[in-house]
Structures are given as C-alpha cells and as structure tokens.
Design a protein around this motif. Structure first.
Motif, PDB file in Angstrom:
ATOM      1  N   ASP A   1       0.875  -1.162   0.000  1.00 28.64           N
ATOM      2  CA  ASP A   1       0.000   0.000   0.000  1.00 28.64           C
ATOM      3  C   ASP A   1       0.922   1.223   0.000  1.00 28.64           C
ATOM      4  O   ASP A   1       1.787   1.348   0.875  1.00 28.64           O
ATOM      5  CB  ASP A   1      -0.833  -0.061   1.301  1.00 28.64           C
TER       6      ASP A   1
ATOM      7  N   ASP B   1       0.534   4.087   0.941  1.00 29.53           N
ATOM      8  CA  ASP B   1       0.508   4.863   2.189  1.00 29.53           C
ATOM      9  C   ASP B   1       1.232   4.152   3.331  1.00 29.53           C
ATOM     10  O   ASP B   1       1.447   4.734   4.382  1.00 29.53           O
ATOM     11  CB  ASP B   1      -0.942   5.116   2.623  1.00 29.53           C
TER      12      ASP B   1
ATOM     13  N   SER C   1      -4.314  -6.354  -0.250  1.00 35.97           N
ATOM     14  CA  SER C   1      -2.974  -5.803  -0.083  1.00 35.97           C
ATOM     15  C   SER C   1      -2.945  -4.475   0.680  1.00 35.97           C
ATOM     16  O   SER C   1      -1.908  -4.051   1.148  1.00 35.97           O
ATOM     17  CB  SER C   1      -2.324  -5.623  -1.454  1.00 35.97           C
ATOM     18  N   LYS C   2      -4.099  -3.826   0.830  1.00 34.57           N
ATOM     19  CA  LYS C   2      -4.116  -2.496   1.477  1.00 34.57           C
ATOM     20  C   LYS C   2      -4.070  -2.617   2.995  1.00 34.57           C
ATOM     21  O   LYS C   2      -4.478  -3.631   3.563  1.00 34.57           O
ATOM     22  CB  LYS C   2      -5.415  -1.737   1.098  1.00 34.57           C
TER      23      LYS C   2
END
Ligand code: F6P
Length: 458
Positions: free
Chosen positions: A57, A59, A86-87
């Motif tokens: 991710d 972020d 995946s986040k």
C-alpha cells in the motif's frame, strides 16, 4: 527439544525502523510488548518468528517485503504473510481474513520444511489464529489478550448495539477471546487485576473459572537499553531546551485518544494556581509537526488537541504548554531524563489502562509518576507507594498528588527507578514465558471446536 517459537500478531505491523509505533491505535503498547519479548527470547538462544501481515500500500510502504529483521537480533525474523488483500486494514476489519492468515502461515512453514514448536498469540485476533493453527497442526499456543473486547464494549454502553457490532465486531472478538482462553496451554495477564477482574467479566467468567490454573501473571518489562538514567548528548540537548523555561514540567505522553484522558490533567492545571507557578505542561505528540494547524482537522485526536488549546487560551495560559513532536523511543527517553533534572513529573490519567507500560518507561528514566487507579498502574505503583494513584476524573486529586510528589521528589524518584530495575525487565518476562512454554508445549490438545464464524474460515 524446544527450538523455535512463533508470535502471532496479525494487526499493526513490525519493521526494523519501528514505523508508526505508538502513533496509530493498532501500533500501540501491544506491539512494543511483542517486539521486546520476541527480542529478549531470541537472546535466550531460541529461534523466534513474529508473523504479521504483508501490506502493499503506497501509504504504508514499510510493510511490503516478506522478511524483515531488527539489527543485531540474528535469531529473530519478522515474517509478513499476505491475507485480506494488499491495502492496510484496521484491526476491526481483519476478522474474516484470519483463516487465510493461518493458511498462509502453514504454507510458509511447509515451504521451509520446519514448523515452530510453540506459538505465543497476542490480542483476540492472534488468539483465535492460534486456536485455528492448533486445530490444523497440533502445535500449542499461549494467549496474551492485551485488551479484552468485553471491557471495551462496556465503555460504550450508551451506544446502539447494532452500531457497535458493525464498527467493533464485539461478538466475534469475544468469541475469539473465549476460544483462545479455552484452547491455549496458558493465558498470560500483566497484572493480578487483569486476571481477577477483567477475565472475570460475565463474557468470560465461566471459561476463566474452568481454566483458572492456566492463568499466569507475568509483568511486561521496559527496554532498559533505552529507558535508563544514563546521559548522552541527546539528553543534554533537551536539557538546554528545557532550561529556558526555568520551571518543572508535567509530562503527558500517550496516544492522543479520548481514553487516555489528557484533558483531566489539563483541567487540574487550569484549576490550580500552585501547579501553574511550579510547572509547565509538556504534551508529547507523535508525527504532528504543527499542533496548532493540525488541531483544525476533523479527526478525533485533532479535536482533543483543539480542546486543550482552547482551554489554555481561554485562561491565558497558552504560553505554559509545549507540544513536542517526538519520533522515537530513544528521543522520548532523552526527554524524560532531561526533564527529571528539573523535578518534572509524568502523568497518565487514562480512564482505564490495562497495564501501564508508559509509566515504567518514565520511572526508569527518573521521572516519578501520577497514574490512574483504574487498571494496571495500581499494581505497578503498589497502591501509591512507588508513585501516586488517582481517580482519573478527580482533578483535585490529580493536583494534590502532583504536589505531594513534588514535595518528596528525590524519594519518589529513587523508589521508581528501583521498582523498575527489580521487577520490570524484558529478560525477566522472557524467562517466565519460557518456563511456562517448556512445561506445556508437548501437551496434547484434542477436539478443538471453534465458533462457527471461524470454523468456516478454515
Ligand atoms: O497497544 C495496546 C492495546 O491495548 C492493544 O492491545 C490494542 O491494539 C489496542 O491497544 C487496544 O485495542 P482495543 O481498543 O480494541 O481494545
């Protein structure tokens, strides 16, 4: 022979740089606990794996590799397995993916050809994963709850049940915790209170009573390589900075979160002229460069900061507060050590504090403490002997406690340092875990019956 131990900690994440540590609710004291315990166990000669989530991710760029490690801890691996997409996901959103977490762990160890001999699990999500893993592999686990769902749910009694279920998944969390109590070979609590009060909540009571012999109180430790009274340049740097104010300080350093209750200390300060004369307030923030700008945001922490700023402004005391953006444990320890030279006091008035790691860190650096009597601090401070315990909502009690400590500063400072050194080091914690692991890892646990929600996941 016991050679390898895995730690199951699906929420938050770990990396060599301690990214986000103590800045986000899923990267709190539990992660410090897991990291330090794993490090201490690895130094006792065992192979240790911390198994957490792989996150790809933009972020959260720190957590995308499968392997990571802490420098100088060659027996300890951080292993990230993919599950739940995946986040980055908050811990409340992980429950349905825990079956995949366990499957991925099994796949991983199959590929290596060697499984761990035992698993320590953390929080309800780790605990139920341990139970699923046990069902699939026969490998035993311990359960350390850190924070229990039923206790948290009670704090929200005025909220609508449906909303709470949706947001916090309490029924699933409590079912997970119950299975973890039932099938682990031992349950670790940090304090007697956690065992005799928190686990005796109606939501767990029958299981706790049936499994009482499994409960063991093992206090967490403090990283004495960081939190100690040794001086260095960083301490001197803070000393120079603090000296300008020509005052003592009341230091608050915990997540900016309603349950940490910073506001009670601020109110005590505003109500008490003597406190204002002697002290300035230091509020440690993490990852916030400009608190005044940040406080205009709509987030929960911004609202708390805005309330604090507003109250001080109203009383013409804005000059008496310092917000410090501290970004590592080392920097924090340096601040504590420097502040202790100006007769400063650490305050933690959480509405409820399961253990209170922050107070032993402060005590180890020579800061006497005033802490909430709700939860673990009452045991750490032995009912007020090693520091003062207060009702977190009683602002008078908070100011009196701070002033009493100030009067007897050297006495409380020495008591605090000695208390930590003789009772709260991670090496001691690791030895106690290992003693229990040695005596239970070969036990046979059969007929593992999981709650339907989790049964379906594996
Ligand atoms: O980090 C300390 C801790 O108690 C963790 O165990 C947990 O991640 C969090 O804080 C509290 O979780 P909760 O509010 O869901 O009980």
């Amino acid at each position: 022979m016991l050679k390898k131990i895995a730690f199951f900690n699906p929420q938050g994440n770990f990396d060599r740089n301690d990214s986000h540590l103590t800045e986000h609710p899923d990267f709190g004291g539990q992660l410090v606990y897991v990291k330090e315990l794993a490090k201490a166990m690895s130094k006792l000669g065992l192979k240790i794996d911390i198994i957490t989530r792989k996150i790809i991710d933009l972020d959260w760029p720190e957590f995308s590799e499968t392997f990571d490690h802490y420098p100088n801890y060659e027996n300890l691996r951080i292993i990230r397995v993919p599950f739940g997409g995946s986040k980055f996901l908050n811990k409340e959103l992980l429950w349905e993916y825990l079956g995949d977490y366990v499957k991925e762990i099994i796949r991983f160890y199959n590929s290596e050809g060697e499984f761990p001999d035992f698993v320590t699990t953390h929080y309800g999500d780790g605990g139920i994963s341990g139970a699923m893993f046990l069902k699939k592999t026969g490998i035993n686990f311990s359960f350390t709850g850190h924070s229990l769902g039923a206790q948290k749910k009670d704090k929200f009694s005025s909220f609508n049940n449906e909303f709470l279920e949706q947001k916090y998944r309490f029924s699933i969390r409590i079912a997970a915790e119950r299975s973890a109590i039932k099938y682990s070979t031992f349950v670790v609590t940090s304090t007697e209170q956690e065992k005799t009060v928190q686990y005796m909540h109606q939501a767990y009571k029958n299981l706790t009573l049936e499994n009482l012999k499994k409960f063991v109180v093992i206090s967490p430790g403090v990283n004495t390589e960081i939190f100690n009274t040794f001086e260095d340049e960083k301490v001197q740097h803070f000393e120079k900075f603090l000296k300008i104010y020509n005052k003592s300080f009341i230091i608050l350093s915990s997540r900016i979160d309603p349950k940490k209750n910073h506001i009670s200390v601020v109110k005590s300060y505003l109500e008490n002229k003597k406190l204002q004369e002697i002290f300035n307030l230091i509020i440690v923030v993490r990852g916030i460069e400009n608190v005044f700008e940040y406080s205009k945001k709509e987030t929960e922490d911004a609202k708390i900061l805005s309330q604090i700023i507003h109250l001080l402004k109203e009383n013409n005391l804005l000059e008496n507060i310092i917000f410090l953006n501290i970004d590592s444990q080392i920097e924090l320890a340096s601040l504590y050590k420097a502040a202790s030279k100006f007769k400063s006091i650490f305050a933690l008035t959480s509405l409820y504090e399961p253990f209170g790691l922050a107070i032993i860190e402060a005590m180890a650096c020579g800061l006497p403490v005033v802490a909430t009597k709700s939860g673990g601090p009452i045991e750490i401070l032995n009912n007020g002997y090693y520091g003062k315990v207060v009702d977190p909502n009683d602002t008078n009690e908070i100011s009196s406690a701070i002033l009493e400590i100030f009067k007897d500063y050297n006495k409380y400072q020495k008591l605090g340092i000695n208390r930590v050194i003789s009772n709260y080091t991670w090496e001691k914690t690791a030895e106690k875990y290992l003693e229990k692991i040695h005596s239970t890892y070969k036990m046979k646990t059969e007929h593992v019956q999981l709650p339907l929600f989790f049964e379906k996941l594996i």
